[in-house]
Scaffold this motif. Structure first.
Motif, PDB file in Angstrom:
ATOM      1  N   GLY A  48       0.774  -1.233   0.000  1.00  0.00           N
ATOM      2  CA  GLY A  48       0.000   0.000   0.000  1.00  0.00           C
ATOM      3  C   GLY A  48       0.803   1.278   0.000  1.00  0.00           C
ATOM      4  N   LYS A  49       2.062   1.235  -0.447  1.00  0.00           N
ATOM      5  CA  LYS A  49       2.891   2.446  -0.478  1.00  0.00           C
ATOM      6  C   LYS A  49       3.293   2.748  -1.914  1.00  0.00           C
ATOM      7  CE  LYS A  49       7.486   4.154   0.788  1.00  0.00           C
ATOM      8  NZ  LYS A  49       8.774   3.786   1.424  1.00  0.00           N
ATOM      9  N   ALA A  50       2.935   3.932  -2.392  1.00  0.00           N
ATOM     10  CA  ALA A  50       3.298   4.353  -3.741  1.00  0.00           C
ATOM     11  C   ALA A  50       4.227   5.560  -3.665  1.00  0.00           C
ATOM     12  CB  ALA A  50       2.052   4.707  -4.548  1.00  0.00           C
ATOM     13  N   ILE A  51       5.292   5.539  -4.442  1.00  0.00           N
ATOM     14  CA  ILE A  51       6.242   6.646  -4.496  1.00  0.00           C
ATOM     15  C   ILE A  51       5.952   7.448  -5.754  1.00  0.00           C
ATOM     16  CG2 ILE A  51       8.670   7.307  -4.620  1.00  0.00           C
ATOM     17  CD1 ILE A  51       9.322   4.594  -3.289  1.00  0.00           C
ATOM     18  N   LEU A  52       5.608   8.711  -5.568  1.00  0.00           N
ATOM     19  CA  LEU A  52       5.265   9.583  -6.696  1.00  0.00           C
ATOM     20  C   LEU A  52       6.419  10.529  -6.987  1.00  0.00           C
ATOM     21  CD1 LEU A  52       2.537   8.381  -5.938  1.00  0.00           C
ATOM     22  CD2 LEU A  52       1.508  10.634  -6.228  1.00  0.00           C
ATOM     23  N   SER A  53       6.863  10.526  -8.230  1.00  0.00           N
ATOM     24  CA  SER A  53       7.974  11.378  -8.638  1.00  0.00           C
ATOM     25  C   SER A  53       7.659  12.846  -8.407  1.00  0.00           C
ATOM     26  CB  SER A  53       8.290  11.140 -10.118  1.00  0.00           C
ATOM     27  OG  SER A  53       9.114  12.168 -10.628  1.00  0.00           O
ATOM     28  N   ALA A  54       8.701  13.624  -8.077  1.00  0.00           N
ATOM     29  CA  ALA A  54       8.536  15.064  -7.909  1.00  0.00           C
ATOM     30  C   ALA A  54       8.084  15.718  -9.209  1.00  0.00           C
ATOM     31  CB  ALA A  54       9.840  15.694  -7.433  1.00  0.00           C
ATOM     32  N   GLY A  55       8.355  15.063 -10.343  1.00  0.00           N
ATOM     33  CA  GLY A  55       7.988  15.616 -11.637  1.00  0.00           C
ATOM     34  C   GLY A  55       6.609  15.250 -12.107  1.00  0.00           C
ATOM     35  N   LEU A  56       5.814  14.567 -11.259  1.00  0.00           N
ATOM     36  CA  LEU A  56       4.440  14.219 -11.631  1.00  0.00           C
ATOM     37  C   LEU A  56       3.550  15.448 -11.504  1.00  0.00           C
ATOM     38  CD1 LEU A  56       2.342  12.028 -12.366  1.00  0.00           C
ATOM     39  CD2 LEU A  56       2.083  11.593  -9.914  1.00  0.00           C
ATOM     40  N   HIS A  57       2.673  15.643 -12.472  1.00  0.00           N
ATOM     41  CA  HIS A  57       1.778  16.799 -12.491  1.00  0.00           C
ATOM     42  C   HIS A  57       1.064  16.937 -11.142  1.00  0.00           C
ATOM     43  CE1 HIS A  57      -1.182  19.699 -13.707  1.00  0.00           C
ATOM     44  NE2 HIS A  57      -0.814  19.658 -14.977  1.00  0.00           N
ATOM     45  N   PRO A  58       1.098  18.130 -10.518  1.00  0.00           N
ATOM     46  CA  PRO A  58       0.469  18.281  -9.196  1.00  0.00           C
ATOM     47  C   PRO A  58      -1.026  18.003  -9.187  1.00  0.00           C
ATOM     48  CG  PRO A  58       1.090  20.424 -10.120  1.00  0.00           C
ATOM     49  CD  PRO A  58       1.730  19.374 -10.976  1.00  0.00           C
ATOM     50  N   HIS A  59      -1.712  18.197 -10.310  1.00  0.00           N
ATOM     51  CA  HIS A  59      -3.134  17.859 -10.353  1.00  0.00           C
ATOM     52  C   HIS A  59      -3.331  16.344 -10.276  1.00  0.00           C
ATOM     53  CE1 HIS A  59      -4.117  21.886 -12.598  1.00  0.00           C
ATOM     54  NE2 HIS A  59      -3.681  22.062 -11.361  1.00  0.00           N
ATOM     55  N   TYR A  60      -2.440  15.599 -10.886  1.00  0.00           N
ATOM     56  CA  TYR A  60      -2.499  14.146 -10.798  1.00  0.00           C
ATOM     57  C   TYR A  60      -2.216  13.706  -9.367  1.00  0.00           C
ATOM     58  CZ  TYR A  60      -2.489  13.806 -15.933  1.00  0.00           C
ATOM     59  OH  TYR A  60      -2.808  13.904 -17.273  1.00  0.00           O
ATOM     60  N   VAL A  61      -1.260  14.366  -8.729  1.00  0.00           N
ATOM     61  CA  VAL A  61      -0.953  14.068  -7.328  1.00  0.00           C
ATOM     62  C   VAL A  61      -2.165  14.371  -6.452  1.00  0.00           C
ATOM     63  CG1 VAL A  61       0.508  14.671  -5.356  1.00  0.00           C
ATOM     64  CG2 VAL A  61       1.512  14.496  -7.641  1.00  0.00           C
TER      65      VAL A  61
END
Length: 452
Positions: free
Chosen positions: A155-168
């Motif tokens: 249950g842990k997902a690592i989201l790149s700093a370069g991922l669109h903030p709206h997607y985050v």
């Protein structure tokens, strides 16, 4: 068919069945500050049809549309030329009025279109299989994260700093209901994506790493080392593509061993439309196909041996037991998927590559011209048709001033990341085949004047 509203006894009976005392009980999850306590203020209770038309027309004139000004906006929504034949074909009655192909025997045209769409998306993303579309790129991103949880049981997902903030933001909203832990950070104004920092975070609890390609700043990186690091820990690599035209020029994420590839298909066939509707793309490796959300159309033969199409996989709650469903998504992006597929068909592989080359060449020329302005720094070492500039001052007021002059100059990072002072001077500029050399010079001259 006439609309017959419910009576008060009808409402009371329905509320009793679901165990709610009043209709207001159905909205308790909506924050109180977002709820109305009465009619919308300053809105007249009634007006004539002609008065409403005049009022709405006056409001529409306040918009500065993409075709009326030099246009450099991007960050997930791009202005591309859509051939007139796309709009003509999607308005054919058999497409425009078709909702969803529950009865294959009378929906062969829609099913065939979706089958072709899947083929095009799978080839574009470099995946073994693709579904029949999602709502948009952001919801497709979240569906990929929850799909990775089903596959890895983590249950842990690592989201790149370069991922669109709206997607985050969409992912964070949905994670509140699933309990997934999302590890997120903000980007830095540096030339390259920091994949080493992502790799260092992967551990035995990681379900997936989500990386945008090209990322929110337009940067491009080789994803193979990240894929290897994910697989070494039995985690999945999810790649997000917000500009599918880029895949006509750069290696697809699937070719770099990404397990799931999702994205926004708006660039092909679908206009900007002030923010939607758009169409989400979703592809994955064949071994994960039964965990993929949405619908999958397949090819078969009928009793007479004739070619036909069916819904091969429909793993949503409308088709199977709710607890076995992978998603409730997939019904209402069909028309946008059709537009995408028609545009892709008109381009063909050679046309897509040529379109990508034109986009990249225009962006290179624009980056060279704009970076010559005193005080303006080009951040990117690599990019497709979108790059980031660092201005000597905060970018948001500059963007507003340019908009007042009829120039839509780009997206300020201060708008995407409010309160982040280290990003406030960042300006993301997108260039497509619709951008002319005159547009670039107009922006450059105005920007230089403002910064002087």
């Amino acid at each position: 068919m006439r609309y017959l509203p419910l009576t008060q006894p009808d409402r009371e009976a329905m509320l009793a069945v679901i165990g709610a005392a009043t209709i207001d009980d159905l909205f308790v999850d909506v924050p109180e500050a977002a709820r109305l306590d009465g009619p919308v203020r300053d809105l007249p209770m009634h007006a004539s049809e002609m008065a409403v038309e005049r009022h709405m027309a006056a409001l529409a004139k306040k918009n500065l549309t993409a075709g009326e000004a030099p246009f450099f906006l991007g960050c997930g929504a791009y202005k591309h030329h859509v051939p007139a034949s796309v709009d003509h074909l999607i308005q054919r009655g058999e497409f425009l009025t078709a909702y969803t192909p529950y009865q294959p025997e009378i929906a062969q045209g829609t099913l065939q279109m979706l089958f072709e769409f899947q083929t095009q998306v799978a080839r574009l993303l470099g995946t073994d299989v693709a579904n029949a579309s999602m709502y948009d790129g952001s919801t497709a991103c979240w569906e990929a994260i929850v799909m990775a949880r089903r596959i890895t049981k983590r249950g842990k997902a690592i989201l790149s700093a370069g991922l669109h903030p709206h997607y985050v933001s969409v992912s964070n909203t949905m994670a509140k209901f699933t309990g997934d832990v999302l590890d997120t950070t903000d980007p830095r104004l540096v030339p390259e994506m920091d994949l080493d920092r992502l790799i260092a975070k992967i551990d035995d609890d990681t379900s997936c790493v989500v990386v945008q390609y090209p990322d929110i700043l337009g940067r491009i990186a080789d994803l193979r080392p990240l894929a290897d690091a994910c697989h070494a820990k039995k985690a999945l690599l999810i790649a997000v593509v917000t500009e599918p035209v880029a895949l006509g020029a750069i290696t697809s994420p699937g070719e770099m061993d990404a397990d799931i590839v999702v994205g926004e298909g708006q660039s092909l066939g679908v206009g900007l439309q002030f923010g939607g509707p758009y169409v989400g793309l979703f592809g994955c490796k064949d071994k994960y196909v039964r965990q993929m959300p949405g619908r999958l159309c397949g090819e078969t033969v009928d009793a007479d041996g004739r070619r036909g199409f069916v819904l091969t996989l429909s793993t949503r709650e409308q088709h199977i037991r709710r607890e076995k469903a992978t998603s409730n998504i997939c019904t209402n992006s069909g028309l946008c998927a059709l537009a995408f597929s028609i545009h892709m068909t008109l381009l063909g592989e050679a046309g897509l590559r040529q379109l990508a080359e034109v986009n990249h060449a225009g962006a290179v020329a624009a980056a060279e011209r704009l970076s010559q302005i005193p005080g303006v720094e080009l951040i990117n070492d690599s990019f497709f048709n979108e790059f980031t500039l660092k201005l000597p001052v905060e970018a948001r007021p500059v963007v507003r001033t340019l908009a007042d002059r009829g120039i839509l100059a780009g997206v300020s990072l201060g708008r995407l990341y409010p309160g982040k002072d280290d990003l406030a001077n960042g300006l993301v500029v997108a260039v497509t085949e619709t951008t002319t050399a005159e547009d670039v010079e107009t922006l450059a001259s105005a920007l230089q004047e403002i910064l002087a």
